[in-house]
Write a protein that holds these residues in place. Structure first.
Motif, PDB file in Angstrom:
ATOM      1  N   GLY A   8       0.775  -1.229   0.000  1.00  0.00           N
ATOM      2  CA  GLY A   8       0.000   0.000   0.000  1.00  0.00           C
ATOM      3  C   GLY A   8       0.806   1.277   0.000  1.00  0.00           C
ATOM      4  O   GLY A   8       0.239   2.367  -0.094  1.00  0.00           O
ATOM      5  N   GLY A   9       2.113   1.183   0.107  1.00  0.00           N
ATOM      6  CA  GLY A   9       2.926   2.396   0.059  1.00  0.00           C
ATOM      7  C   GLY A   9       2.955   2.968  -1.346  1.00  0.00           C
ATOM      8  O   GLY A   9       2.453   2.373  -2.298  1.00  0.00           O
ATOM      9  N   GLY A  10       3.549   4.145  -1.461  1.00  0.00           N
ATOM     10  CA  GLY A  10       3.661   4.761  -2.772  1.00  0.00           C
ATOM     11  C   GLY A  10       3.916   6.246  -2.676  1.00  0.00           C
ATOM     12  O   GLY A  10       4.293   6.765  -1.625  1.00  0.00           O
ATOM     13  N   LEU A  11       3.708   6.917  -3.798  1.00  0.00           N
ATOM     14  CA  LEU A  11       3.911   8.356  -3.912  1.00  0.00           C
ATOM     15  C   LEU A  11       2.564   9.056  -3.946  1.00  0.00           C
ATOM     16  O   LEU A  11       1.667   8.657  -4.706  1.00  0.00           O
ATOM     17  N   VAL A  12       2.416  10.081  -3.131  1.00  0.00           N
ATOM     18  CA  VAL A  12       1.154  10.812  -3.062  1.00  0.00           C
ATOM     19  C   VAL A  12       1.466  12.294  -2.837  1.00  0.00           C
ATOM     20  O   VAL A  12       2.514  12.629  -2.272  1.00  0.00           O
ATOM     21  N   GLN A  13       0.570  13.149  -3.268  1.00  0.00           N
ATOM     22  CA  GLN A  13       0.752  14.580  -3.052  1.00  0.00           C
ATOM     23  C   GLN A  13       0.321  14.983  -1.646  1.00  0.00           C
ATOM     24  O   GLN A  13      -0.464  14.270  -0.994  1.00  0.00           O
ATOM     25  N   THR A  14       0.821  16.101  -1.199  1.00  0.00           N
ATOM     26  CA  THR A  14       0.404  16.644   0.094  1.00  0.00           C
ATOM     27  C   THR A  14      -1.119  16.747   0.140  1.00  0.00           C
ATOM     28  O   THR A  14      -1.751  17.209  -0.808  1.00  0.00           O
ATOM     29  N   GLY A  15      -1.681  16.278   1.259  1.00  0.00           N
ATOM     30  CA  GLY A  15      -3.127  16.282   1.432  1.00  0.00           C
ATOM     31  C   GLY A  15      -3.805  15.004   0.974  1.00  0.00           C
ATOM     32  O   GLY A  15      -4.997  14.813   1.219  1.00  0.00           O
ATOM     33  N   GLY A  16      -3.063  14.144   0.322  1.00  0.00           N
ATOM     34  CA  GLY A  16      -3.624  12.899  -0.175  1.00  0.00           C
ATOM     35  C   GLY A  16      -3.721  11.824   0.886  1.00  0.00           C
ATOM     36  O   GLY A  16      -3.409  12.038   2.060  1.00  0.00           O
ATOM     37  N   SER A  17      -4.148  10.647   0.463  1.00  0.00           N
ATOM     38  CA  SER A  17      -4.365   9.523   1.370  1.00  0.00           C
ATOM     39  C   SER A  17      -3.717   8.255   0.826  1.00  0.00           C
ATOM     40  O   SER A  17      -3.591   8.078  -0.388  1.00  0.00           O
ATOM     41  N   ALA A  99       6.077  -9.201  25.298  1.00  0.00           N
ATOM     42  CA  ALA A  99       6.997  -8.062  25.419  1.00  0.00           C
ATOM     43  C   ALA A  99       8.381  -8.368  24.853  1.00  0.00           C
ATOM     44  O   ALA A  99       9.124  -7.459  24.488  1.00  0.00           O
ATOM     45  N   ASP A 100       8.725  -9.640  24.785  1.00  0.00           N
ATOM     46  CA  ASP A 100      10.075 -10.015  24.362  1.00  0.00           C
ATOM     47  C   ASP A 100      10.144 -10.551  22.939  1.00  0.00           C
ATOM     48  O   ASP A 100      11.240 -10.654  22.373  1.00  0.00           O
ATOM     49  N   VAL A 101       9.019 -10.899  22.363  1.00  0.00           N
ATOM     50  CA  VAL A 101       9.017 -11.543  21.051  1.00  0.00           C
ATOM     51  C   VAL A 101       8.140 -10.754  20.096  1.00  0.00           C
ATOM     52  O   VAL A 101       6.931 -10.609  20.306  1.00  0.00           O
ATOM     53  N   GLY A 102       8.757 -10.273  19.025  1.00  0.00           N
ATOM     54  CA  GLY A 102       8.010  -9.530  18.025  1.00  0.00           C
ATOM     55  C   GLY A 102       8.619  -9.753  16.658  1.00  0.00           C
ATOM     56  O   GLY A 102       9.730 -10.286  16.520  1.00  0.00           O
ATOM     57  N   TYR A 103       7.883  -9.355  15.643  1.00  0.00           N
ATOM     58  CA  TYR A 103       8.303  -9.581  14.267  1.00  0.00           C
ATOM     59  C   TYR A 103       8.116  -8.289  13.470  1.00  0.00           C
ATOM     60  O   TYR A 103       7.237  -7.468  13.774  1.00  0.00           O
ATOM     61  N   TRP A 104       8.959  -8.156  12.437  1.00  0.00           N
ATOM     62  CA  TRP A 104       8.909  -6.976  11.578  1.00  0.00           C
ATOM     63  C   TRP A 104       8.646  -7.376  10.131  1.00  0.00           C
ATOM     64  O   TRP A 104       9.113  -8.423   9.672  1.00  0.00           O
ATOM     65  N   GLY A 105       7.951  -6.514   9.429  1.00  0.00           N
ATOM     66  CA  GLY A 105       7.844  -6.660   7.992  1.00  0.00           C
ATOM     67  C   GLY A 105       9.062  -6.069   7.312  1.00  0.00           C
ATOM     68  O   GLY A 105       9.965  -5.528   7.965  1.00  0.00           O
ATOM     69  N   GLN A 106       9.070  -6.142   5.987  1.00  0.00           N
ATOM     70  CA  GLN A 106      10.240  -5.689   5.232  1.00  0.00           C
ATOM     71  C   GLN A 106      10.222  -4.184   4.990  1.00  0.00           C
ATOM     72  O   GLN A 106      11.232  -3.607   4.582  1.00  0.00           O
ATOM     73  N   GLY A 107       9.083  -3.545   5.240  1.00  0.00           N
ATOM     74  CA  GLY A 107       8.979  -2.101   5.056  1.00  0.00           C
ATOM     75  C   GLY A 107       8.369  -1.732   3.719  1.00  0.00           C
ATOM     76  O   GLY A 107       8.549  -2.434   2.718  1.00  0.00           O
ATOM     77  N   THR A 108       7.647  -0.627   3.713  1.00  0.00           N
ATOM     78  CA  THR A 108       7.078  -0.101   2.479  1.00  0.00           C
ATOM     79  C   THR A 108       7.291   1.412   2.456  1.00  0.00           C
ATOM     80  O   THR A 108       7.080   2.088   3.458  1.00  0.00           O
ATOM     81  N   GLN A 109       7.722   1.913   1.326  1.00  0.00           N
ATOM     82  CA  GLN A 109       8.070   3.330   1.203  1.00  0.00           C
ATOM     83  C   GLN A 109       6.815   4.177   1.000  1.00  0.00           C
ATOM     84  O   GLN A 109       5.981   3.872   0.140  1.00  0.00           O
ATOM     85  N   VAL A 110       6.721   5.230   1.779  1.00  0.00           N
ATOM     86  CA  VAL A 110       5.678   6.244   1.596  1.00  0.00           C
ATOM     87  C   VAL A 110       6.384   7.564   1.315  1.00  0.00           C
ATOM     88  O   VAL A 110       7.222   8.007   2.105  1.00  0.00           O
ATOM     89  N   THR A 111       6.044   8.165   0.199  1.00  0.00           N
ATOM     90  CA  THR A 111       6.641   9.443  -0.177  1.00  0.00           C
ATOM     91  C   THR A 111       5.534  10.452  -0.435  1.00  0.00           C
ATOM     92  O   THR A 111       4.640  10.192  -1.252  1.00  0.00           O
ATOM     93  N   VAL A 112       5.599  11.575   0.259  1.00  0.00           N
ATOM     94  CA  VAL A 112       4.594  12.626   0.112  1.00  0.00           C
ATOM     95  C   VAL A 112       5.282  13.831  -0.514  1.00  0.00           C
ATOM     96  O   VAL A 112       6.206  14.406   0.072  1.00  0.00           O
ATOM     97  N   SER A 113       4.837  14.192  -1.696  1.00  0.00           N
ATOM     98  CA  SER A 113       5.446  15.315  -2.408  1.00  0.00           C
ATOM     99  C   SER A 113       4.766  16.620  -2.018  1.00  0.00           C
ATOM    100  O   SER A 113       3.556  16.673  -1.779  1.00  0.00           O
ATOM    101  N   SER A 114       5.567  17.677  -1.985  1.00  0.00           N
ATOM    102  CA  SER A 114       5.018  18.991  -1.598  1.00  0.00           C
ATOM    103  C   SER A 114       4.517  19.758  -2.813  1.00  0.00           C
ATOM    104  O   SER A 114       4.712  19.363  -3.947  1.00  0.00           O
TER     105      SER A 114
END
Length: 114
Positions: A8-17, A99-114
């Motif tokens: 669901g990450g991606g590039l969006v303009q300021t004010g977007g969703s 509290a001691d055991v957790g998992y992470w995803g690989q990450g998704t980039q969110v970029t908001v352009s001005s």
């Protein structure tokens, strides 16, 4: 090994969703959340949701972001509205068994352009 897959990450303009999704390879995590990180800074909590449906948000996103999860506690979502350039980051899904055991995803980039 538990896997978390974000989308669901991606590039969006300021004010977007954008809506981020995270699907886990197992269910029933007591706590699930979203963190974000920009280069040369620490990863910070954006939002988390607990088994009792309590939620916490970073002050910088309150009123703009909403975290939710599915009934099986295997997916977590982040609805991001009124996005700002300072929201630009890599967003990571996190799921905790305790509290001691957790998992992470690989990450998704969110970029908001001005």
């Amino acid at each position: 090994q538990v896997q978390l897959v974000e989308s669901g990450g991606g590039l969006v303009q300021t004010g977007g969703s954008l809506r981020l999704s995270c699907a886990a390879s197992r269910s029933m995590f007591p706590v699930m959340g979203w963190y974000r990180q920009v280069p040369d800074q620490q990863r910070e909590l954006v939002a988390a949701i607990y088994a009792n449906d309590n939620t916490v948000y970073a002050d910088s996103v309150k009123g703009r972001f909403t975290i939710s999860r599915d009934y099986r506690w295997s997916s977590v979502f982040l609805q991001m509205n009124s996005l700002k350039p300072e929201d630009t980051a890599v967003y990571y899904c996190n799921a905790k068994i305790n509290a001691d055991v957790g998992y992470w995803g690989q990450g998704t980039q969110v970029t908001v352009s001005s």
